[in-house]
Design a protein around this motif. Structure first.
Motif, PDB file in Angstrom:
ATOM      1  N   VAL A 197       0.510  -1.230  -0.211  1.00  0.00           N
ATOM      2  CA  VAL A 197       0.029   0.170   0.261  1.00  0.00           C
ATOM      3  C   VAL A 197       0.461   1.468   0.151  1.00  0.00           C
ATOM      4  N   VAL A 198       2.140   1.517   0.859  1.00  0.00           N
ATOM      5  CA  VAL A 198       2.842   2.538   1.198  1.00  0.00           C
ATOM      6  C   VAL A 198       4.014   2.862   0.152  1.00  0.00           C
ATOM      7  N   ALA A 199       3.758   1.577  -1.148  1.00  0.00           N
ATOM      8  CA  ALA A 199       4.684   1.621  -1.871  1.00  0.00           C
ATOM      9  C   ALA A 199       4.525   1.800  -3.040  1.00  0.00           C
ATOM     10  N   GLY A 200       3.172   1.793  -3.304  1.00  0.00           N
ATOM     11  CA  GLY A 200       2.550   1.333  -4.719  1.00  0.00           C
ATOM     12  C   GLY A 200       1.323   3.168  -4.710  1.00  0.00           C
ATOM     13  N   ALA A 201       1.040   3.869  -3.659  1.00  0.00           N
ATOM     14  CA  ALA A 201       0.980   5.279  -3.022  1.00  0.00           C
ATOM     15  C   ALA A 201       2.261   6.277  -3.625  1.00  0.00           C
TER      16      ALA A 201
END
Length: 391
Positions: A302-306
């Motif tokens: 979630v963090v890396a994708g965002a």
């Protein structure tokens, strides 16, 4: 790469939620029960080592059991240094079930202290029909003993165990405890454990009623004498020798032991985590990778994708995190916690990962599973089944 790893994590969570014994459900409670025509005799065996702080909150409930048949309590004072035995004797003067306070012989090589104390209590119990094996920090509701015996008799069970409801009063208890029970159920899905013929077998040491004949058929307490994780090994021994076992969540069984700081909870988990992995470096490595893939990857995705502007990675991670959270909500509700706290499960899992690694490090340093002044090398001791005592 992160896209594929995120997709794998989501696939694992979908499989866990749908195909892993419905481990996340909290509906495994005592099965239907009816009063027997003749209430069998029961001996309650309580091993206790330096438990003076919690006995006033636990022992009176055992002595006040409303049991229609013959029952008595045997408290085995495992060479305590805080007056546990004398305090128990004073509490027994208040009436209720007969109480016998005894001290076992010195601990021999090859035994853990708790199991040596249990063996001594079981021997004193003699030819009683059932044995209730419980811990000194467990409080029992007034009809618990009768309910356990009625459930065992009505359903043909040789072992009936309930997972005690642990305290969730402090911040760390609220974070760690529900996850502790959730992870246990994930390792040993209760539905699978309760299924006759299933290879899965588990019990909770705080509250285990066992038929004496079934215990003897399984080899008695001596069959698991060096086990650090004694409750699971007892259930396995009973089931392996043809007995029927049952495990579920409790409604009248509560732990009164406080864990106000992270350090106490850390010790509770780490003292047996590596033993659960059979002291195998390969299983440890697999567990660390598995915990990271299942619990940490969704948040990282979630963090890396965002951050990278990858909607697909963020969506896969978010979906895995959502499934994870959804499976944890029933346990949070069982403990009376708001569902939003289930979102913190990845953080808690990260702590458990560190606790597991620490358990292995302590074992490699020769400290093994330490508890109340005693340290055990392993379930297998030095590799020859001796379970050596170090202190």
């Amino acid at each position: 790469m992160l896209l594929w790893v995120s997709a794998l994590s989501l696939a694992i969570w979908l499989w866990l939620a749908c195909c892993h014994g419905m481990f996340w459900r909290t509906d495994q409670r005592l099965p239907p029960r009816s009063a027997p025509r003749r209430w069998p005799s029961v001996a309650v065996v309580v091993p206790a080592r330096d438990e003076a702080a919690v006995l006033p909150d636990s022992l009176p409930g055992l002595l006040a059991q409303k049991y229609p048949g013959a029952a008595r309590v045997i408290l085995v004072d495992d060479h305590s240094s805080d007056g546990t035995g004398a305090l128990a004797a004073r509490l027994g003067e208040g009436g209720g079930l007969p109480l016998e306070v005894t001290v076992p012989p010195p601990l021999p090589t090859g035994w853990t202290g708790k199991l040596w104390a249990l063996r001594h209590g079981v021997e004193l119990a003699g030819d009683t029909d059932y044995l209730l094996l419980t811990d000194a920090d467990i409080a029992h509701g007034p009809t618990l003993l009768a309910d356990l015996v009625a459930a065992a008799g009505a359903n043909g069970l040789d072992l009936v165990s309930q997972m005690a409801r642990l305290r969730v009063e402090t911040r760390w208890e609220r974070l760690i405890v529900p996850a502790f029970v959730y992870f246990f159920a994930q390792l040993y899905p209760f539905r699978w454990s309760n299924r006759p013929g299933s290879r899965t077998a588990a019990a909770a040491g705080g509250c285990t009623l066992v038929r004496r004949e079934a215990l003897e058929r399984a080899g008695g307490v001596a069959a698991i004498r060096g086990a650090v994780i004694d409750d699971v090994n007892l259930a396995r021994a009973v089931k392996r020798t043809g007995g029927r076992t049952w495990l579920g969540l409790a409604e009248q069984v509560d732990s009164v032991r406080p864990y106000p700081r992270l350090a106490e909870l850390w010790r509770m988990v780490s003292r047996s985590a590596y033993a659960q992995l059979r002291h195998s470096p390969l299983l440890l490595a697999g567990t660390v990778l598995g915990l990271a893939l299942v619990y940490l990857v969704p948040v990282a995705a979630v963090v890396a994708g965002a951050a990278a502007g990858s909607a697909a990675v963020a969506a896969l991670g978010g979906a895995a995190w959502a499934v994870m959270t959804g499976t944890f909500v029933p346990m949070e509700r069982y403990y009376g916690r708001p569902w939003g706290e289930a979102l913190l499960l990845p953080f808690t899992a990260g702590l458990y990962l560190l606790m597991t690694v620490d358990s292995a490090v302590q074992h490699w340093r020769g400290r093994g599973a330490a508890w109340k002044g005693r340290t055990y090398d392993s379930q297998g001791g030095d590799g020859q089944g001796r379970g050596e005592l170090r202190n």
